[in-house]
Design a protein around this motif. Structure first.
Motif, PDB file in Angstrom:
ATOM      1  N   PRO A  76       0.911  -1.128  -0.487  1.00 18.94           N
ATOM      2  CA  PRO A  76       0.208   0.365  -0.075  1.00 18.94           C
ATOM      3  C   PRO A  76       0.741   1.177  -0.303  1.00 18.94           C
ATOM      4  N   PRO A  77      -0.001   2.833  -0.583  1.00 22.90           N
ATOM      5  CA  PRO A  77       1.071   3.728  -0.391  1.00 22.90           C
ATOM      6  C   PRO A  77       1.341   4.325   1.163  1.00 22.90           C
ATOM      7  N   PRO A  78       2.197   5.031   1.748  1.00 23.57           N
ATOM      8  CA  PRO A  78       2.194   5.920   2.063  1.00 23.57           C
ATOM      9  C   PRO A  78       1.277   6.524   3.094  1.00 23.57           C
ATOM     10  N   LYS A  79       1.275   7.226   4.096  1.00 21.62           N
ATOM     11  CA  LYS A  79       0.064   6.937   4.997  1.00 21.62           C
ATOM     12  C   LYS A  79       0.129   8.322   4.532  1.00 21.62           C
ATOM     13  N   ASP A  80       1.774   9.307   4.328  1.00 24.27           N
ATOM     14  CA  ASP A  80       1.510  10.148   4.497  1.00 24.27           C
ATOM     15  C   ASP A  80       2.301  10.237   3.027  1.00 24.27           C
ATOM     16  N   LEU A  81       1.563  12.035   2.232  1.00 24.94           N
ATOM     17  CA  LEU A  81       2.130  12.151   0.816  1.00 24.94           C
ATOM     18  C   LEU A  81       2.921  12.864   1.033  1.00 24.94           C
ATOM     19  N   SER A  82       4.062  13.533   1.649  1.00 20.41           N
ATOM     20  CA  SER A  82       5.122  13.717   1.635  1.00 20.41           C
ATOM     21  C   SER A  82       5.979  12.518   1.808  1.00 20.41           C
ATOM     22  N   ASP A  83       5.826  11.487   1.946  1.00 20.34           N
ATOM     23  CA  ASP A  83       6.614  10.011   1.706  1.00 20.34           C
ATOM     24  C   ASP A  83       6.357   9.396   0.709  1.00 20.34           C
ATOM     25  N   ILE A  84       5.901   9.340  -0.303  1.00 18.35           N
ATOM     26  CA  ILE A  84       5.446   9.111  -1.751  1.00 18.35           C
ATOM     27  C   ILE A  84       6.762   8.727  -2.222  1.00 18.35           C
ATOM     28  N   GLN A  85       7.492   9.609  -2.345  1.00 17.91           N
ATOM     29  CA  GLN A  85       8.960   8.624  -3.135  1.00 17.91           C
ATOM     30  C   GLN A  85       9.933   8.055  -2.288  1.00 17.91           C
ATOM     31  N   GLU A  86       9.125   7.386  -1.087  1.00 21.51           N
ATOM     32  CA  GLU A  86       9.501   6.071  -1.200  1.00 21.51           C
ATOM     33  C   GLU A  86       8.911   5.005  -1.463  1.00 21.51           C
ATOM     34  N   TRP A  87       7.607   5.409  -1.852  1.00 22.76           N
ATOM     35  CA  TRP A  87       6.819   4.055  -2.530  1.00 22.76           C
ATOM     36  C   TRP A  87       7.262   3.212  -3.139  1.00 22.76           C
ATOM     37  N   GLN A  88       7.206   1.609  -2.645  1.00 19.08           N
ATOM     38  CA  GLN A  88       8.149   0.788  -3.575  1.00 19.08           C
ATOM     39  C   GLN A  88       6.984   0.587  -4.605  1.00 19.08           C
ATOM     40  N   ARG A  89       6.817   0.582  -6.320  1.00 19.66           N
ATOM     41  CA  ARG A  89       5.790  -0.160  -6.515  1.00 19.66           C
ATOM     42  C   ARG A  89       6.404  -0.683  -8.131  1.00 19.66           C
ATOM     43  N   PRO A  90       7.095  -2.329  -7.740  1.00 19.11           N
ATOM     44  CA  PRO A  90       8.031  -2.942  -8.200  1.00 19.11           C
ATOM     45  C   PRO A  90       7.009  -3.699  -9.795  1.00 19.11           C
ATOM     46  N   GLY A  91       6.219  -3.592  -9.601  1.00 21.30           N
ATOM     47  CA  GLY A  91       5.244  -3.817  -9.870  1.00 21.30           C
ATOM     48  C   GLY A  91       4.364  -2.927 -11.257  1.00 21.30           C
ATOM     49  N   ALA A  92       4.601  -1.441 -11.124  1.00 20.03           N
ATOM     50  CA  ALA A  92       4.564  -0.172 -12.105  1.00 20.03           C
ATOM     51  C   ALA A  92       5.783   0.306 -12.480  1.00 20.03           C
ATOM     52  N   PRO A  93       7.231  -0.084 -13.376  1.00 17.41           N
ATOM     53  CA  PRO A  93       8.133   0.665 -12.846  1.00 17.41           C
ATOM     54  C   PRO A  93       8.362   2.426 -13.678  1.00 17.41           C
ATOM     55  N   GLN A  94       7.166   2.606 -13.837  1.00 16.44           N
ATOM     56  CA  GLN A  94       6.681   3.438 -15.129  1.00 16.44           C
ATOM     57  C   GLN A  94       6.295   4.711 -14.239  1.00 16.44           C
ATOM     58  N   VAL A  95       5.777   4.119 -12.497  1.00 20.29           N
ATOM     59  CA  VAL A  95       5.700   5.633 -11.483  1.00 20.29           C
ATOM     60  C   VAL A  95       6.972   6.071 -11.040  1.00 20.29           C
ATOM     61  N   ARG A  96       8.519   5.708 -11.300  1.00 24.89           N
ATOM     62  CA  ARG A  96       9.830   6.635 -11.010  1.00 24.89           C
ATOM     63  C   ARG A  96       9.658   7.552 -12.351  1.00 24.89           C
ATOM     64  N   HIS A  97       9.722   7.668 -13.198  1.00 28.48           N
ATOM     65  CA  HIS A  97       9.722   8.615 -14.314  1.00 28.48           C
ATOM     66  C   HIS A  97       8.644   9.620 -14.670  1.00 28.48           C
ATOM     67  N   PRO A  98       8.651  10.476 -15.039  1.00 22.85           N
ATOM     68  CA  PRO A  98       7.376  11.434 -15.698  1.00 22.85           C
ATOM     69  C   PRO A  98       6.663  11.307 -15.765  1.00 22.85           C
ATOM     70  N   HIS A  99       6.160  12.278 -15.790  1.00 28.84           N
ATOM     71  CA  HIS A  99       4.083  12.206 -16.419  1.00 28.84           C
ATOM     72  C   HIS A  99       3.086  13.722 -16.878  1.00 28.84           C
ATOM     73  N   MET A 100       2.267  13.113 -17.696  1.00 29.91           N
ATOM     74  CA  MET A 100       1.863  14.707 -17.832  1.00 29.91           C
ATOM     75  C   MET A 100       0.693  13.839 -18.394  1.00 29.91           C
ATOM     76  N   PHE A 101      -0.884  14.332 -17.303  1.00 29.65           N
ATOM     77  CA  PHE A 101      -1.632  13.914 -17.428  1.00 29.65           C
ATOM     78  C   PHE A 101      -2.765  14.476 -18.171  1.00 29.65           C
ATOM     79  N   LEU A 102      -2.414  14.325 -19.525  1.00 27.00           N
ATOM     80  CA  LEU A 102      -3.810  15.464 -20.439  1.00 27.00           C
ATOM     81  C   LEU A 102      -5.440  15.780 -20.281  1.00 27.00           C
ATOM     82  N   GLY A 103      -5.490  15.863 -21.412  1.00 30.33           N
ATOM     83  CA  GLY A 103      -6.850  16.714 -21.144  1.00 30.33           C
ATOM     84  C   GLY A 103      -7.687  15.804 -20.906  1.00 30.33           C
ATOM     85  N   LEU A 104      -7.619  14.939 -21.412  1.00 30.89           N
ATOM     86  CA  LEU A 104      -9.013  13.562 -21.357  1.00 30.89           C
ATOM     87  C   LEU A 104      -9.357  13.279 -20.239  1.00 30.89           C
TER      88      LEU A 104
END
Length: 457
Positions: free
Chosen positions: A36-64
Motif C-alpha cells: 500500500p501507499p504511505p499514509k502521508d503524501l510527504s513520504d510518497i517518493q519512498e513508495w516501492q512499486r516494482p510492479g509499475a516501473p513507470q511510476v518512477r518516471h515523469p508524467h503529464m496527465f492530458l486533457g482527456l
C-alpha cells in the motif's frame, strides 16, 4: 446476475475501474501485488512499486484524463487539487484571451504516485470495495466459456467477472490472445526527480507543464509536477552508447546542466534531487487481439490491450477512459457479460487502435531522424508535424489552437487536423509572414555528447 467482480492490478486502470464499478453497486475485490501507499503524501517518493516501473518516471496527465476525473470521479479530482496538483489552463495560448465559446481544456503534471495515492484514499472509503495487497493473480478460472474466478497465489477467488488491469506484461492475457503486434519505441529513458527549495519561485514552462529539449538525435524534457517537484528526462536510441552514460548520476547532471532552458530550475540554490537516476528500456508499442473463444467476463483494460510509447503521455488517459467505458457498458448490459466483453473490444478497436497506429508512425519517423543525426548523415530538413504547426499558429488563430489542443489531449481523433479548414487557416497565417518559433534552441546532439565527455574528463 453479476454478484462479484475481481479487479487484478492496482494502477490507475485498476483503481479507477474498481471505484467506478463499486459506485455502480457491484461488489469488487481489488487485488494488487505491490504494497500500500504511505499514509502521508510527504513520504510518497519512498513508495516501492516494482510492479509499475513507470511510476518512477515523469508524467503529464492530458486533457482527456482531467476531463474524465472531473466528470466521473469529481471527488478524486478535487482531492488532487487539494494535495498540491496545479492545473494548466489550455483553453487559449498564454497571454491570449479565449473567445466566449471556446472549449474548456486543462491538463496537469504530477508524479504518478501522487495520483495513485489520491485514488487509494477514495478506494479506502468506498463501500463494497475490498483492497487486497501483496497478492498476485496468476490465472483466470473459467467454466463453459464464462469466468468463474481467479487463481491468487494458489487459492481461487470466486468471481463472475475479472477486470485485467495488470499492464503490458499481463500474466493473464496470453491465454486469450489470438495475435499480438509489437513495434519498438526506439528509445531508452533516463529520469530523475527534484524538489524546488523553499522560497524559490516556480519558473515558467512552455504551453504545457513541460520544458522541452533536444529533438535531433535525442529527446528531453523537464516536467513540472505536484508540490513543487519536477522531473528531468532524457531519451536516447538504445544503441547510442555515447549517451548511454546518462545512466551515471554525474553524467546525467552534466547533461541536465547543459540544457540552458532547464537553468531556472536547476541552477545552484534552486532545487535538490529527491531520487536516483532511473532508466527505462525495452519499450514497445503493443496491440493485442483477443481470440473468439475468450470467456465472457474477461475484461482487459489499459496497457493490457494497447501500449503506446510513454513519451507521448497517453497511457494514463487510456486507462481511465477504458475504466469509464467499462462502467458504462456494465450499466447498459447488466448481467450480459458477453455483450460487455464485446463492447469493450469494440471500444478498443474504435478508440485506441487509431492512436496505436499514430504512435507507431511517430516512433518510426523519430527513430529514423535520430539515427541520421547520431550517424552524422545528412537528412533532408523535415517540416514541423501538422499537429505542432497548428498549435504554434494558434497564437495567431484561436481555432487552430483549439483544434490542435483537442487532438494533443486525446479529445479528438488522430486525423482530426487533416482537414481543408485546418490547411486553409494555416495558409492564411503563413501568408502574413509569420514563422513558427524555435521549440528547442539546444543543446545539439554534439553539444550534449561533449557535455558527457567533459564530465568523464
Amino acid at each position: 446476475m453479476v454478484s462479484r467482480i475481481v479487479v487484478a492490478g492496482g494502477g490507475i486502470a485498476g483503481l479507477s475501474a474498481a471505484l467506478l464499478l463499486a459506485r455502480r453497486g457491484y461488489s469488487v475485490d481489488l487485488v494488487e501485488r505491490d504494497g500500500p501507499p504511505p499514509k502521508d503524501l510527504s513520504d510518497i517518493q519512498e513508495w516501492q512499486r516494482p510492479g509499475a516501473p513507470q511510476v518512477r518516471h515523469p508524467h503529464m496527465f492530458l486533457g482527456l484524463f482531467r476531463h474524465l476525473l472531473q466528470t466521473r470521479l469529481p471527488d478524486v479530482h478535487a482531492d488532487l487539487l487539494a494535495h498540491g496538483v496545479d492545473e494548466v489552463d489550455m483553453t487559449a495560448p498564454p497571454g491570449v484571451e479565449a473567445p466566449g465559446d471556446a472549449t474548456e481544456l486543462a491538463s496537469f503534471g504530477s508524479r504518478r504516485a501522487t495520483v495513485e495515492w489520491v485514488l487509494h484514499r477514495a478506494v479506502r472509503k468506498q463501500a463494497g470495495l475490498r483492497l487486497r495487497h501483496g497478492l498476485s493473480v496468476r490465472e483466470v478460472v473459467t467454466d463453459q466459456g464464462r469466468v468463474r474466478g481467479v487463481r491468487v497465489d494458489g487459492a481461487v477467488l470466486d468471481a463472475d467477472a475479472v477486470v485485467d488491469a495488470t499492464g503490458r506484461r499481463s500474466p493473464l492475457v496470453g491465454a486469450f490472445t489470438k495475435e499480438a503486434e509489437e513495434s519498438p519505441c526506439g528509445n531508452v529513458y533516463h529520469s530523475r526527480f527534484y524538489h524546488l527549495l523553499d522560497g524559490v519561485p516556480k519558473p515558467p514552462t512552455f504551453l504545457v507543464p513541460v520544458v522541452f529539449a533536444g529533438g535531433a538525435g535525442f529527446g528531453g524534457g523537464l516536467y513540472a509536477h505536484d508540490n513543487r517537484t519536477f522531473a528531468v528526462v532524457f531519451a536516447r536510441l538504445p544503441e547510442d552508447e555515447a549517451l548511454g552514460r546518462l545512466r551515471e548520476t554525474g553524467a546525467f547532471e552534466a547533461a541536465a546542466n547543459a540544457v540552458a532552458q532547464f537553468g531556472p530550475w536547476l541552477r545552484p540554490g534552486s532545487a535538490e534531487p529527491i531520487g536516483d537516476v532511473v532508466p527505462m528500456a525495452g519499450l514497445t508499442n503493443t496491440w493485442r487481439e483477443l481470440s473468439p473463444d475468450t470467456p465472457d467476463g474477461y475484461l482487459p483494460l489499459g496497457d493490457v490491450l494497447c501500449t503506446t510509447d510513454p513519451i507521448l503521455g497517453r497511457g494514463a488517459s487510456f486507462a481511465l477512459a477504458g475504466a469509464a467505458e467499462l462502467s458504462d457498458l456494465m450499466d447498459r448490459h447488466q448481467a450480459d457479460l458477453g455483450a460487455v466483453s464485446a463492447g469493450l473490444r469494440a471500444y478498443a478497436e474504435r478508440e485506441l487502435r487509431p492512436w496505436y497506429e499514430d504512435g507507431v508512425h511517430d516512433d518510426v519517423e523519430r527513430t529514423r531522424s535520430w539515427r541520421a543525426t547520431v550517424d552524422g548523415r545528412p537528412e533532408p530538413p523535415a517540416g514541423l508535424p501538422l499537429a505542432v504547426l497548428a498549435a504554434l499558429a494558434g497564437q495567431q488563430d484561436h481555432r487552430l489552437w483549439e483544434l490542435a489542443q483537442l487532438r494533443a489531449n486525446l479529445m479528438a481523433s488522430p486525423d482530426s487536423l487533416d482537414t481543408p479548414e485546418v490547411r486553409e487557416r494555416l495558409d492564411t497565417v503563413l501568408a502574413t509572414g509569420w514563422e513558427p518559433p524555435v521549440l528547442s534552441p539546444g543543446p545539439s546532439y554534439p553539444e550534449l555528447r561533449d557535455a558527457l565527455t567533459a564530465h568523464s574528463g
